[in-house]
Design a protein around this motif. Structure first.
Motif, PDB file in Angstrom:
ATOM      1  N   ALA A  38       0.527  -1.443  -0.067  1.00  0.00           N
ATOM      2  CA  ALA A  38       0.193  -0.265  -0.003  1.00  0.00           C
ATOM      3  C   ALA A  38       0.531   0.965  -0.074  1.00  0.00           C
ATOM      4  CB  ALA A  38      -0.753  -0.154   1.240  1.00  0.00           C
ATOM      5  N   ASN A  39       2.110   1.321   0.215  1.00  0.00           N
ATOM      6  CA  ASN A  39       3.275   2.323   0.176  1.00  0.00           C
ATOM      7  C   ASN A  39       4.364   2.213   0.642  1.00  0.00           C
ATOM      8  OD1 ASN A  39       1.655   1.602   3.714  1.00  0.00           O
ATOM      9  ND2 ASN A  39       4.062   2.244   3.993  1.00  0.00           N
ATOM     10  N   PHE A  40       4.800   3.046   0.554  1.00  0.00           N
ATOM     11  CA  PHE A  40       6.418   2.360   1.219  1.00  0.00           C
ATOM     12  C   PHE A  40       6.660   3.974   2.145  1.00  0.00           C
ATOM     13  CE2 PHE A  40      10.529   5.295   1.580  1.00  0.00           C
ATOM     14  CZ  PHE A  40      11.516   4.375   1.748  1.00  0.00           C
ATOM     15  N   LEU A  41       7.414   3.109   3.154  1.00  0.00           N
ATOM     16  CA  LEU A  41       7.407   4.374   4.662  1.00  0.00           C
ATOM     17  C   LEU A  41       8.281   3.948   5.430  1.00  0.00           C
ATOM     18  CD1 LEU A  41       4.937   5.195   7.435  1.00  0.00           C
ATOM     19  CD2 LEU A  41       6.428   5.801   7.705  1.00  0.00           C
ATOM     20  N   ASP A  42       8.766   4.692   5.411  1.00  0.00           N
ATOM     21  CA  ASP A  42      10.662   4.866   6.262  1.00  0.00           C
ATOM     22  C   ASP A  42      10.795   5.168   7.464  1.00  0.00           C
ATOM     23  OD1 ASP A  42      13.184   4.667   6.746  1.00  0.00           O
ATOM     24  OD2 ASP A  42      14.041   6.564   5.734  1.00  0.00           O
ATOM     25  N   ILE A  43      10.773   4.973   8.494  1.00  0.00           N
ATOM     26  CA  ILE A  43      10.175   5.948   9.977  1.00  0.00           C
ATOM     27  C   ILE A  43      11.979   6.513  10.380  1.00  0.00           C
ATOM     28  CG2 ILE A  43       8.348   4.671  10.778  1.00  0.00           C
ATOM     29  CD1 ILE A  43      10.237   3.221  12.568  1.00  0.00           C
ATOM     30  N   GLY A  44      13.081   5.916   9.276  1.00  0.00           N
ATOM     31  CA  GLY A  44      14.380   6.532   9.912  1.00  0.00           C
ATOM     32  C   GLY A  44      14.971   5.758  10.553  1.00  0.00           C
ATOM     33  N   GLY A  45      16.248   6.276  11.606  1.00  0.00           N
ATOM     34  CA  GLY A  45      16.818   5.613  12.711  1.00  0.00           C
ATOM     35  C   GLY A  45      15.971   5.291  14.028  1.00  0.00           C
ATOM     36  N   GLY A  46      15.612   5.887  14.498  1.00  0.00           N
ATOM     37  CA  GLY A  46      14.879   6.230  15.758  1.00  0.00           C
ATOM     38  C   GLY A  46      13.675   5.903  15.445  1.00  0.00           C
ATOM     39  N   ALA A  47      13.483   4.386  16.550  1.00  0.00           N
ATOM     40  CA  ALA A  47      11.332   4.056  16.060  1.00  0.00           C
ATOM     41  C   ALA A  47      10.962   4.517  17.229  1.00  0.00           C
ATOM     42  CB  ALA A  47      12.128   2.403  15.674  1.00  0.00           C
ATOM     43  N   ASN A  48      10.859   5.047  17.795  1.00  0.00           N
ATOM     44  CA  ASN A  48       9.885   5.688  19.272  1.00  0.00           C
ATOM     45  C   ASN A  48       8.289   4.950  18.694  1.00  0.00           C
ATOM     46  OD1 ASN A  48       9.112   8.470  18.249  1.00  0.00           O
ATOM     47  ND2 ASN A  48      11.669   9.316  19.110  1.00  0.00           N
ATOM     48  N   ALA A  49       8.037   5.578  20.215  1.00  0.00           N
ATOM     49  CA  ALA A  49       6.908   5.690  20.043  1.00  0.00           C
ATOM     50  C   ALA A  49       6.133   7.154  19.394  1.00  0.00           C
ATOM     51  CB  ALA A  49       6.039   5.911  21.985  1.00  0.00           C
ATOM     52  N   GLU A  50       6.184   8.249  19.308  1.00  0.00           N
ATOM     53  CA  GLU A  50       5.946   8.572  18.835  1.00  0.00           C
ATOM     54  C   GLU A  50       5.939   8.878  17.280  1.00  0.00           C
ATOM     55  OE1 GLU A  50       5.809  14.202  18.203  1.00  0.00           O
ATOM     56  OE2 GLU A  50       7.184  13.364  20.385  1.00  0.00           O
ATOM     57  N   VAL A  51       6.984   8.431  16.389  1.00  0.00           N
ATOM     58  CA  VAL A  51       7.043   8.298  15.422  1.00  0.00           C
ATOM     59  C   VAL A  51       6.339   6.922  14.426  1.00  0.00           C
ATOM     60  CG1 VAL A  51       9.011   7.281  13.339  1.00  0.00           C
ATOM     61  CG2 VAL A  51       9.380   9.322  15.012  1.00  0.00           C
ATOM     62  N   MET A  52       6.256   6.040  15.457  1.00  0.00           N
ATOM     63  CA  MET A  52       5.400   4.504  15.164  1.00  0.00           C
ATOM     64  C   MET A  52       4.214   5.391  15.572  1.00  0.00           C
ATOM     65  SD  MET A  52       6.087   1.826  14.375  1.00  0.00           S
ATOM     66  CE  MET A  52       7.357   1.309  14.983  1.00  0.00           C
ATOM     67  N   ALA A  53       3.760   5.504  16.029  1.00  0.00           N
ATOM     68  CA  ALA A  53       1.973   5.560  16.385  1.00  0.00           C
ATOM     69  C   ALA A  53       1.898   6.807  15.153  1.00  0.00           C
ATOM     70  CB  ALA A  53       1.766   7.295  17.210  1.00  0.00           C
ATOM     71  N   GLY A  54       2.562   7.736  14.950  1.00  0.00           N
ATOM     72  CA  GLY A  54       2.331   8.762  13.699  1.00  0.00           C
ATOM     73  C   GLY A  54       2.531   7.622  12.065  1.00  0.00           C
ATOM     74  N   ALA A  55       3.448   7.243  12.111  1.00  0.00           N
ATOM     75  CA  ALA A  55       3.518   5.934  10.938  1.00  0.00           C
ATOM     76  C   ALA A  55       2.048   5.009  10.582  1.00  0.00           C
ATOM     77  CB  ALA A  55       4.600   5.290  10.749  1.00  0.00           C
ATOM     78  N   LEU A  56       1.956   4.603  11.880  1.00  0.00           N
ATOM     79  CA  LEU A  56       0.353   3.594  12.001  1.00  0.00           C
ATOM     80  C   LEU A  56      -0.963   4.527  11.690  1.00  0.00           C
ATOM     81  CD1 LEU A  56       1.264   1.706  15.307  1.00  0.00           C
ATOM     82  CD2 LEU A  56       0.570   0.550  12.881  1.00  0.00           C
TER      83      LEU A  56
END
Ligand code: GDP
Ligand code: MN
Length: 381
Positions: A276-294
């Protein structure tokens, strides 16, 4: 980042390249008012991030207010190759004696800039290149040495433009080269570059692609952000600072690192699914980035399953796992999730995820197993 024609022309103008006066407007009434101010005849031009507007009915001459109204009405809202016209550029009409083509871009294989100039402008350059490649005059420019006026003149003379166009063309091309280099563009193209019956040379169209990685050097480029064509998902991801490209499949993908994200897109396809997509959350995978991606993926109506593919490097497995657990506490996700967690401290990370596993949150030991499960949960292709 691609500019609209009028933005490209405004950028050209700051480097002293002659362009026609005009106004960008978004309504029919404003189009007519702009035409009145400029004086007839004018050209009504669709502003979309795609070429071939003329052929698609997106460039029309108007010799009075009634025509300006008709053309603006027809062009606003027009769909050109999937791009709906929201803005038209009204510009003073030019008389044309000849149409040329000019561009600068990077020739990666030659490790040099490449200038292309042709006396056969107006039409698409790919067509000229295919049918009469000899009609394109090329110059390779060493980025350190730059473009000298002598070299530029030789290039122009080889292109077979009308003799009276030579002086004007050299002047414009020197300025266009400055716009290309100092403006940090990936591409600058003028098609057509015209010769007027009075012997003046002038840019009638502008195609500019700016290097996104150089935007920090040009604070004024921020103005172009608002007109970038993005689908809703891409806009939402962009607002969250995520590297996201929308695709049209059913398996949402979250990975850390562009390479892994691309491999994940590939492997989902390989096992018979559609990303459905390409999504790179980058190096850090903290809760905020993960929540945003989800959140971004969850809002995609086509998504049926989500594949989170993380390889811990500097970011340790337990940090990633904690990020995922916290993110899941914040956003409620409507599709089942499959996680593959490997790399630094993967064991510790998996132990953290273990108590949270269910039909809605599964874990697989390898990338291919996780891809298969995600594709299965999405109901195949
Ligand atoms: P494109 O089709 O998207 O590349 O749009 P252009 O801006 O290049 O316009 C297409 C064509 O319309 C040009 O090649 C010209 O032949 C014509 N055109 C555009 N502006 C003018 C103008 O001011 N006067 C005249 N006579 N023709 C124009
Ligand atoms: Mn053009």
């Amino acid at each position: 980042m691609d500019l609209l024609e009028y933005q490209g022309k405004q950028l050209f103008a700051t480097y002293g390249i002659p362009v026609s006066p005009g106004e960008a407007v978004t309504t029919v009434d404003d189009a007519v008012a702009a035409a009145e101010r400029l004086g007839y005849p004018v050209v009504v031009k669709a502003q979309v991030h795609v070429g071939g507007r003329g052929k698609a009915g997106g460039v029309k001459l108007a010799s009075d207010a009634a025509e300006a109204r008709t053309h603006a009405g027809n062009i606003l809202g027009l769909d050109i190759k999937g791009h709906v016209v929201r803005t038209v550029w009204i510009e003073k009409e030019s008389d044309i004696a000849a149409e040329y083509y000019a561009s600068f871009t990077l020739d990666r294989s030659a490790k040099k800039y490449l200038g292309m100039l042709s006396s056969q402008g107006g039409v698409e350059i790919e067509q000229v290149a295919a049918e009469s490649p000899e009609a394109i005059s090329r110059i390779h420019i060493d980025p350190v040495e730059g473009l000298s006026e002598d070299a530029c003149r030789g290039w122009v003379e080889a292109a077979g433009l009308a003799p009276e166009a030579t002086g004007g063309a050299v002047e414009i091309l020197m300025k266009l080269y400055r716009a290309y280099t100092e403006g940090d563009a990936d591409l600058v193209e003028i098609n057509p570059l015209i010769l007027t019956p009075e012997g003046r040379v002038h840019a009638l169209d502008a195609k500019v692609s700016l290097d996104d990685n150089a935007v920090f050097r040009h604070p004024d480029y921020e103005q172009y952000d608002a007109t970038q064509p993005r689908d809703e998902r891409e806009q939402a991801a962009h607002d969250k600072g995520l590297q996201y490209v929308g695709l049209d499949g059913t398996v949402g993908i979250i990975a850390n690192g562009a390479g892994l994200a691309m491999s994940t897109v590939d492997i989902v396809s390989q096992v018979g699914g559609a990303p459905a997509n390409f999504l790179d959350i980058g190096g850090g995978a903290n809760a905020e980035v993960m929540a945003g991606a989800l959140e971004v993926i969850n809002n995609d109506p086509l998504v049926r399953s989500i594949f989170i593919n993380i390889f811990g490097g500097i970011t340790k497995g337990e940090e990633v796992a904690n990020g995922i657990v916290q993110a899941l506490g914040r956003v409620s996700i409507s599709s089942p999730i499959v996680i593959r967690l490997d790399g630094t401290n993967a064991e510790e990370g998996r132990a953290i995820l273990e108590p949270h596993l269910s039909d809605a949150l599964r874990m697989q030991p390898t990338m291919i197993d996780a891809a298969r499960t995600a594709v299965e949960l999405a109901g195949g292709r």
